[in-house]
Motif scaffolding. Structure first.
Motif, PDB file in Angstrom:
ATOM      1  N   ALA A 195       3.804   5.906  -2.777  1.00  0.00           N
ATOM      2  CA  ALA A 195       5.041   6.097  -3.468  1.00  0.00           C
ATOM      3  C   ALA A 195       4.879   6.466  -4.665  1.00  0.00           C
ATOM      4  O   ALA A 195       5.260   7.995  -5.508  1.00  0.00           O
ATOM      5  N   GLU A 196       4.592   5.193  -5.531  1.00  0.00           N
ATOM      6  CA  GLU A 196       4.594   5.723  -7.025  1.00  0.00           C
ATOM      7  C   GLU A 196       3.729   6.407  -7.438  1.00  0.00           C
ATOM      8  O   GLU A 196       4.283   7.353  -8.409  1.00  0.00           O
ATOM      9  N   MET A 223       1.095  -1.251  -0.106  1.00  0.00           N
ATOM     10  CA  MET A 223      -0.344   0.070  -0.304  1.00  0.00           C
ATOM     11  C   MET A 223       0.656   1.346  -0.096  1.00  0.00           C
ATOM     12  O   MET A 223       0.574   2.415  -0.757  1.00  0.00           O
ATOM     13  N   ALA A 224       2.546   1.545   0.416  1.00  0.00           N
ATOM     14  CA  ALA A 224       2.651   2.066   1.136  1.00  0.00           C
ATOM     15  C   ALA A 224       3.146   2.585  -0.873  1.00  0.00           C
ATOM     16  O   ALA A 224       3.660   3.395  -1.097  1.00  0.00           O
ATOM     17  N   ALA A 225       4.206   1.699  -0.555  1.00  0.00           N
ATOM     18  CA  ALA A 225       4.679   1.531  -1.495  1.00  0.00           C
ATOM     19  C   ALA A 225       3.837   2.268  -3.544  1.00  0.00           C
ATOM     20  O   ALA A 225       4.171   3.043  -4.711  1.00  0.00           O
ATOM     21  N   ASP A 280       2.449  11.928 -10.182  1.00  0.00           N
ATOM     22  CA  ASP A 280       1.330  13.161  -9.747  1.00  0.00           C
ATOM     23  C   ASP A 280       2.519  14.501 -10.059  1.00  0.00           C
ATOM     24  O   ASP A 280       2.129  15.255 -10.215  1.00  0.00           O
ATOM     25  N   GLN A 281       3.830  14.125  -8.858  1.00  0.00           N
ATOM     26  CA  GLN A 281       4.882  15.062  -9.533  1.00  0.00           C
ATOM     27  C   GLN A 281       5.567  15.279 -10.807  1.00  0.00           C
ATOM     28  O   GLN A 281       5.670  15.859 -11.155  1.00  0.00           O
TER      29      GLN A 281
END
Length: 140
Positions: free
Chosen positions: A6-7, A1-3, A12-13
């Motif tokens: 982060a992806e 989930m955290a990965a 988005d960036q």
């Protein structure tokens, strides 16, 4: 989930960067159009002017010059697109091309006096757009 989060943040960036680039490019084109230039035209003039101030290789009349390939590496255009742009700038009297003395197959490009003058007039306009669009970070 955290990965996954982060992806997604990375994606988005990246999309924010692309959007900022597109908005800035449009603003530059709009501001420079009044001077008969687009953003890519100005980038070529700016690279040539910067080379002149740094004492780059000498072209016609002792003016600093760059090989077309050197310009394409700095303005991020294909060589064919850059060749067409340079031909247009030359037709407008802003740059001049000459054979490269160290490689007769190569072409060097230098600013003309008219090109230097126009670059000097338009430089503050371009820099003001960059300041306005980029000073705030990714959101502009």
């Amino acid at each position: 989930m955290a990965a996954k989060k982060a992806e997604q943040a990375l994606v988005d960036q990246w999309r924010d960067i692309l959007a900022l680039h597109a908005r800035t490019q449009c603003e530059l084109d709009r501001a420079l159009h009044r001077h008969g230039l687009c953003a890519s035209d100005f980038e070529v003039l700016d690279v040539l002017a910067e080379g002149a101030s740094r004492g780059g290789s000498k072209g016609p009349g002792g003016a600093a010059s760059f090989r077309v390939q050197e310009i394409s590496e700095r303005v991020h255009l294909s060589q064919s697109a850059l060749s067409r742009l340079i031909a247009r700038l030359e037709k407008d009297g802003l740059v001049q091309r000459c054979m490269c003395p160290e490689d007769r197959r190569g072409v060097r490009v230098a600013l003309t006096e008219k090109g230097r003058t126009l670059h000097g007039e338009v430089l503050p306009v371009q820099r003001a757009v960059l300041t306005r669009m980029l000073a705030g970070g990714p959101g502009g």
